[in-house]
Design an enzyme around this catalytic site. Structure first.
Site, mmCIF file in Angstrom:
data_model
loop_
_atom_site.group_PDB
_atom_site.id
_atom_site.type_symbol
_atom_site.label_atom_id
_atom_site.label_comp_id
_atom_site.label_asym_id
_atom_site.label_seq_id
_atom_site.Cartn_x
_atom_site.Cartn_y
_atom_site.Cartn_z
ATOM 1 N N GLY A 54 0.840 -1.205 0.000
ATOM 2 C CA GLY A 54 0.000 0.000 0.000
ATOM 3 C C GLY A 54 0.864 1.240 0.000
ATOM 4 O O GLY A 54 2.041 1.173 0.342
ATOM 5 N N CYS A 81 5.140 -6.274 1.654
ATOM 6 C CA CYS A 81 5.489 -4.857 1.676
ATOM 7 C C CYS A 81 4.781 -4.131 2.833
ATOM 8 O O CYS A 81 5.111 -4.346 3.993
ATOM 9 C CB CYS A 81 5.175 -4.250 0.308
ATOM 10 S SG CYS A 81 5.924 -2.644 0.076
ATOM 11 N N TYR A 82 3.757 -3.308 2.546
ATOM 12 C CA TYR A 82 3.021 -2.638 3.625
ATOM 13 C C TYR A 82 2.439 -3.683 4.584
ATOM 14 O O TYR A 82 2.398 -3.482 5.798
ATOM 15 C CB TYR A 82 1.904 -1.784 3.023
ATOM 16 C CG TYR A 82 1.154 -0.939 4.034
ATOM 17 C CD1 TYR A 82 1.675 0.263 4.470
ATOM 18 C CD2 TYR A 82 -0.076 -1.351 4.540
ATOM 19 C CE1 TYR A 82 0.987 1.040 5.405
ATOM 20 C CE2 TYR A 82 -0.770 -0.586 5.465
ATOM 21 C CZ TYR A 82 -0.241 0.620 5.882
ATOM 22 O OH TYR A 82 -0.911 1.385 6.801
ATOM 23 N N HIS A 169 7.806 -7.585 -3.627
ATOM 24 C CA HIS A 169 6.514 -7.985 -4.215
ATOM 25 C C HIS A 169 6.660 -9.292 -5.004
ATOM 26 O O HIS A 169 7.162 -9.267 -6.120
ATOM 27 C CB HIS A 169 6.016 -6.876 -5.147
ATOM 28 C CG HIS A 169 5.541 -5.677 -4.402
ATOM 29 N ND1 HIS A 169 4.223 -5.490 -4.056
ATOM 30 C CD2 HIS A 169 6.217 -4.618 -3.900
ATOM 31 C CE1 HIS A 169 4.093 -4.366 -3.387
ATOM 32 N NE2 HIS A 169 5.295 -3.814 -3.269
ATOM 33 N N GLU A 171 4.340 -10.874 -6.372
ATOM 34 C CA GLU A 171 3.292 -10.947 -7.396
ATOM 35 C C GLU A 171 3.697 -10.295 -8.701
ATOM 36 O O GLU A 171 3.033 -10.508 -9.716
ATOM 37 C CB GLU A 171 1.995 -10.311 -6.866
ATOM 38 C CG GLU A 171 2.025 -8.801 -6.634
ATOM 39 C CD GLU A 171 2.596 -8.361 -5.280
ATOM 40 O OE1 GLU A 171 3.479 -9.082 -4.756
ATOM 41 O OE2 GLU A 171 2.201 -7.316 -4.767
ATOM 42 N N SER A 223 -10.416 0.580 -30.631
ATOM 43 C CA SER A 223 -9.173 1.306 -30.886
ATOM 44 C C SER A 223 -8.276 0.549 -31.850
ATOM 45 O O SER A 223 -7.251 1.051 -32.277
ATOM 46 C CB SER A 223 -8.424 1.503 -29.573
ATOM 47 O OG SER A 223 -7.944 0.239 -29.139
ATOM 48 N N GLY A 224 -8.669 -0.698 -32.146
ATOM 49 C CA GLY A 224 -7.807 -1.512 -33.003
ATOM 50 C C GLY A 224 -6.850 -2.351 -32.186
ATOM 51 O O GLY A 224 -6.163 -3.217 -32.709
ATOM 52 N N GLY A 225 -6.780 -2.097 -30.887
ATOM 53 C CA GLY A 225 -5.895 -2.883 -30.026
ATOM 54 C C GLY A 225 -6.584 -4.157 -29.562
ATOM 55 O O GLY A 225 -7.772 -4.377 -29.829
ATOM 56 N N ASP A 227 -7.486 -5.190 -26.578
ATOM 57 C CA ASP A 227 -8.529 -5.141 -25.543
ATOM 58 C C ASP A 227 -9.898 -4.852 -26.153
ATOM 59 O O ASP A 227 -10.868 -5.571 -25.901
ATOM 60 C CB ASP A 227 -8.210 -4.066 -24.495
ATOM 61 C CG ASP A 227 -6.761 -4.076 -24.106
ATOM 62 O OD1 ASP A 227 -6.169 -5.166 -24.167
ATOM 63 O OD2 ASP A 227 -6.218 -3.012 -23.772
ATOM 64 N N SER A 228 -9.975 -3.792 -26.933
ATOM 65 C CA SER A 228 -11.290 -3.449 -27.471
ATOM 66 C C SER A 228 -11.730 -4.475 -28.513
ATOM 67 O O SER A 228 -12.924 -4.706 -28.693
ATOM 68 C CB SER A 228 -11.313 -2.025 -28.032
ATOM 69 O OG SER A 228 -10.350 -1.851 -29.009
ATOM 70 N N LYS A 369 -3.484 -7.745 -19.554
ATOM 71 C CA LYS A 369 -3.375 -7.893 -21.002
ATOM 72 C C LYS A 369 -2.996 -9.325 -21.417
ATOM 73 O O LYS A 369 -3.526 -9.847 -22.390
ATOM 74 C CB LYS A 369 -2.374 -6.896 -21.577
ATOM 75 C CG LYS A 369 -2.367 -6.970 -23.083
ATOM 76 C CD LYS A 369 -2.001 -5.750 -23.850
ATOM 77 C CE LYS A 369 -2.360 -4.428 -23.375
ATOM 78 N NZ LYS A 369 -3.415 -3.762 -24.145
#
Ligand code: XMP
Length: 513
Positions: A54, A81-82, A169, A171, A223-225, A227-228, A369
């Site tokens: 955090g 960490c925190y 970390h 992760e 967007s052409g990427g 994700d979309s 991603k």
């Protein structure tokens, strides 16, 4: 849901990554913001607790604190960490605030006899740090289980109480053996790996069908990427012809991007409607004179919504706006689960106006991603679309430091094309997460054709990453760097200096603004 992992979120940028890594190991995980009551979550009988990192300092009066029920639960605990600092403070240890903090890579020496580091190599390995406080005095009952050259207590355990803590970390991708450490903790906690992320697409499609029933229409920002594209594909499965994909040419795109996206998308999905809107003029007009990065992002986000609104009007009744928002966009823009710090307004999250005239559909909001690419591959989306390098929604505007003018855009477009061409020529496309050019606002003196030049500077940024939460600068071969520099100074008028950005994330981000 007995025997799952409960992650208490103290606001780290990467808490969702912990859940995701635990999921990947085959264990179900859920996240609870530290400011919510634990009682209900504990009544669901988790088998282990993970305390996240955090942004706060545990000694600050307003810092999130350790709920006494956590230690009282008797469950195995891993503090990260925190989370480690909280455990130290509340079990009788002491902390100090460091003058400089420690961010990025460090060499970690693990105590081989520690159960948490079982079967790890005997040598030091790289871990990723991001902290300003350190544990100075070990709490009673704990022993030191690892150190770095700068940090004598980088890990500690009280094995009799099954409490483990690490300052780094595990992760994040750049920590070596991070998954092994998480797995050791889960095995020590005696949990069974019996969870699978199998029917994500099915569930996402079912949810969309329910939300949009019986015949409501959806506009999808494309967007052409990757994700979309994946989002549009799921939507098309769910709503068919009630889906209207809109690709906005905001004037901030890369060389030939509009044509390339149109061609790639329509050839892969001839049945999905694609509307290309030429809106460059309004975006550039709104950005005139603006230099502040957050202001640029907000203007662009709002203008996108305005353009979507105009398209929706043309279509008649459209109730939903669908976007390919991913978890890293969410976590850097706002804190959905806990008290995380805001880093930048990703245009499709923090850049949205408050009075949005649509309901939002974001089927990929909890994913990263690489998970989206895996999902896309399982849905049969072609590699050409899946493996496009990420490109931010605000486009080249956040790669021009200072004012976004047509001249600056033209220089950056040429420079960006050179960088990407040389990376592709060297066959490095896939191993590099993103490679691009940034146009700096300062000028530098050079000598060209025996005369003095006073030109502009391009910073080249190329990073490796798996999920954009952490990143390292790519060790590009000198020859590739040399070719890029030579071509930029020879072919792009106005450029007389090229620098290579060698910062990691953290402490930098991938984009400059
Ligand atoms: P940063 O710069 O935050 O970027 O390290 C992480 C990843 O996200 C991309 N990025 C964005 N993507 N809208 C997007 O869709 C945005 O506003 C945005 N800002 C950054 C960035 O290119 C990198 O891959």
């Amino acid at each position: 849901m007995a025997g799952h992992v409960l992650i208490i979120d103290y606001g780290s940028q990467v808490t969702q990554l912990i859940a995701r890594k635990v999921r990947g190991l085959g264990y179900y995980a859920e996240i609870l913001p530290a400011n919510l009551d634990l009682t209900q979550s504990l009544s669901r009988k988790p088998g282990a607790l993970i305390l996240s990192g955090g942004p706060a300092s545990v000694e600050e009066p307003s810092a999130p604190t350790l709920d006494p029920a956590i230690l009282a639960s008797g469950l195995p605990i891993l503090g990260i960490c925190y989370g480690m600092q909280l455990l130290a403070k509340f079990t009788g240890g002491a902390l100090t605030r460091e003058a400089a903090g420690e961010y990025g890579p460090a060499q970690f020496y693990a105590d081989a006899s520690s159960a948490l580091f079982k079967d790890l190599p005997p040598k030091a390995f790289q871990v990723w740090m991001s902290h300003g406080d350190r544990v100075d005095t070990l709490p009673p009952g704990f022993k030191i289980t690892g150190h770095t050259l700068d940090l004598p207590i980088a890990a500690m355990s009280d094995e009799s109480r099954k409490i483990h803590a690490i300052q780094f970390h595990p992760e994040v991708h750049h920590t070596d053996h991070g998954l092994d450490i998480l797995k050791n903790f889960l095995v020590l906690s005696k949990l069974t790996a019996d969870w699978q992320m199998s029917s994500f697409a099915e569930k996402a499609v079912k949810d969309i069908i329910e939300r949009t029933a019986p015949d409501r229409h959806v506009l999808c920002g494309l967007s052409g990427g990757v994700d979309s594209t994946v989002a549009a594909f799921l939507l098309a499965k769910a709503v068919g012809t009630r889906l209207h994909s809109v690709f906005v040419d905001n004037g901030l795109l890369r060389q030939n991007e509009v044509e390339q996206v149109r061609e790639a998308f329509t050839s892969a999905y001839p049945d999905i409607e694609l509307r290309v809107v030429d809106a460059g003029e309004i975006f550039l007009d709104r950005l005139k004179g603006v230099t502040e990065p957050e202001e640029k992002r907000k203007i662009i986000g709002h203008t996108f919504i305005e353009v979507f609104g105009q398209e929706a009007k043309k279509l008649g009744q459209v109730d939903f706006l669908a976007q390919g928002t991913l978890y890293p966009d969410v976590i850097e823009s706002i804190s959905p689960y806990g008290p995380s710090a805001m880093i930048k307004s990703h245009h499709n999250v923090g850049g949205l106006p408050k009075d949005l005239p649509f309901e939002l559909i974001e089927p990929l909001r909890d994913l990263f991603k690489d998970e989206v690419r895996a999902l896309g591959a399982s849905l049969g989306i072609p590699d050409k679309l899946l493996w496009r390098q990420p490109f931010p929604g605000p486009g080249l505007a956040i790669r021009i430091i200072g004012q976004v003018t047509p001249q600056a855009l033209s220089i950056l477009r040429q420079a960006d094309a050179v960088v990407r061409e040389e990376i592709a020529k060297a066959g490095l496309d896939r191993e590099i997460w993103q490679a691009f050019a940034v146009l700096l606002s300062n000028r530098s003196v050079g000598v060209m054709g025996d005369g003095r030049s006073y030109g502009q500077v391009i910073a080249v940024r190329a990073v490796t990453s798996v999920d954009a939460m952490t990143a390292d600068w790519a060790r590009l071969p000198y020859e590739v760097l040399g070719n890029i520099s030579r071509r930029l100074t020879n072919e792009v008028a106005g450029i007389n200096r090229v620098v290579y950005d060698i910062s990691t994330k953290p402490p930098s981000t991938i984009e400059w603004e």
